[in-house]
Design a protein around this motif. Structure first.
Motif, short mmCIF file in Angstrom:
data_model
loop_
_atom_site.label_atom_id
_atom_site.label_comp_id
_atom_site.label_asym_id
_atom_site.label_seq_id
_atom_site.Cartn_x
_atom_site.Cartn_y
_atom_site.Cartn_z
N ILE A 285 13.73 7.48 -19.42
CA ILE A 285 13.16 7.90 -18.14
C ILE A 285 12.12 9.01 -18.30
CG2 ILE A 285 14.94 9.59 -17.58
CD1 ILE A 285 14.83 8.40 -14.68
N THR A 286 12.23 9.83 -19.33
CA THR A 286 11.26 10.91 -19.50
C THR A 286 9.87 10.37 -19.84
OG1 THR A 286 11.91 11.22 -21.82
CG2 THR A 286 12.97 12.62 -20.20
N ASN B 279 8.51 8.81 -16.71
CA ASN B 279 8.11 9.87 -15.80
C ASN B 279 6.73 10.41 -16.18
OD1 ASN B 279 8.51 11.70 -13.60
ND2 ASN B 279 9.06 13.27 -15.09
N LYS B 280 6.49 10.61 -17.48
CA LYS B 280 5.18 11.07 -17.94
C LYS B 280 4.08 10.08 -17.57
CE LYS B 280 6.30 13.89 -21.97
NZ LYS B 280 6.14 14.00 -23.43
N LEU C 203 4.08 7.91 -15.07
CA LEU C 203 3.84 7.95 -13.62
C LEU C 203 3.10 9.22 -13.22
CD1 LEU C 203 7.23 6.47 -12.42
CD2 LEU C 203 5.01 5.34 -12.52
N GLN C 204 3.43 10.34 -13.85
CA GLN C 204 2.69 11.57 -13.56
C GLN C 204 1.23 11.42 -13.95
OE1 GLN C 204 4.78 14.60 -15.75
NE2 GLN C 204 6.04 15.18 -14.00
N ASP D 6 16.46 3.12 -13.84
CA ASP D 6 15.54 4.25 -13.99
C ASP D 6 14.28 4.04 -13.17
OD1 ASP D 6 17.29 5.51 -15.70
OD2 ASP D 6 16.23 4.93 -17.55
N LEU E 61 12.62 6.28 -10.19
CA LEU E 61 11.23 6.75 -10.25
C LEU E 61 10.40 6.20 -9.10
CD1 LEU E 61 10.66 6.55 -14.09
CD2 LEU E 61 10.81 8.62 -12.69
N ASP E 62 10.69 4.98 -8.66
CA ASP E 62 9.95 4.40 -7.53
C ASP E 62 10.20 5.21 -6.27
OD1 ASP E 62 8.30 2.59 -6.25
OD2 ASP E 62 9.91 1.17 -5.83
N ALA F 160 11.05 8.42 -6.33
CA ALA F 160 10.47 9.75 -6.57
C ALA F 160 8.96 9.76 -6.41
CB ALA F 160 10.84 10.23 -7.98
N TYR F 161 8.31 8.66 -6.78
CA TYR F 161 6.85 8.56 -6.68
C TYR F 161 6.52 7.56 -5.57
CZ TYR F 161 6.60 11.06 -11.10
OH TYR F 161 6.70 12.00 -12.07
#
Length: 165
Positions: free
Chosen positions: A64-65, A68-69, A71-72, A101, A105-106, A108-109
């Motif tokens: 997930i990290t 996450n990077k 998506l950021q 995961d 993330l979906d 979260a973003y």
């Protein structure tokens, strides 16, 4: 006397003079108006094309990290908000953890439209070429994470795919 007569003439004929002024303004305004409308349509179409462009991230089941990077990076640096996350797999692999995961993330973003796709096969430039043509996504809009030691290609051999570290 002449200024007074001129003033009286203008006041008596002011409706006609106002209509003449309106006609003159519309005569000069119409070509400009058409140009503004055409320019506006072109710019809206261009903006729509830019915002509808999709990006692709090839994952090998990253944690997930890493996701996450990615998506950021897309959220902060790209104009589009559409991302396809593609997992190319050789064997039947259970990707339930990856799917969960991505669901997190979906949420979260919320500004990004995330689509998860699984493809059978071996990751390489053939898959990249095929998906680039099929989805009409340029190769420089495709990303991979840092390749491991067992990765059999150089990043330069993948045809312009970008690397996210």
């Amino acid at each position: 006397m002449i200024p007074a007569l001129l003033f009286i003439g203008i006041m008596l004929n002011r409706v006609i003079l106002i209509r003449l002024l309106i006609e003159a303004l519309e005569y000069f305004y119409q070509p400009l108006r058409k140009m503004v409308i055409l320019s506006n349509r072109y710019l809206e179409k261009l903006s729509s094309e830019i915002n509808s462009q999709e990006f692709v991230f090839f994952t090998k089941g990253d944690d997930i990290t890493i996701l996450n990077k990615v998506l950021q990076y897309v959220e902060d640096n790209e104009t589009t908000k559409k991302l396809k996350i593609v997992h190319v797999k050789k064997d039947p692999v259970d990707n339930e953890a990856l799917k969960k995961d991505l669901e997190v993330l979906d949420r979260a973003y919320g500004g990004l439209d995330i689509e998860y796709i699984e493809i059978e096969g071996t990751f390489g430039h053939e898959i990249i070429d095929e998906l680039s043509e099929k989805w009409k996504i340029p190769k420089n809009f495709m990303f991979i994470g840092s390749p491991g030691n067992k990765f059999s290609y150089r990043v330069a051999d993948l045809g312009g795919v970008r690397l996210i570290m």
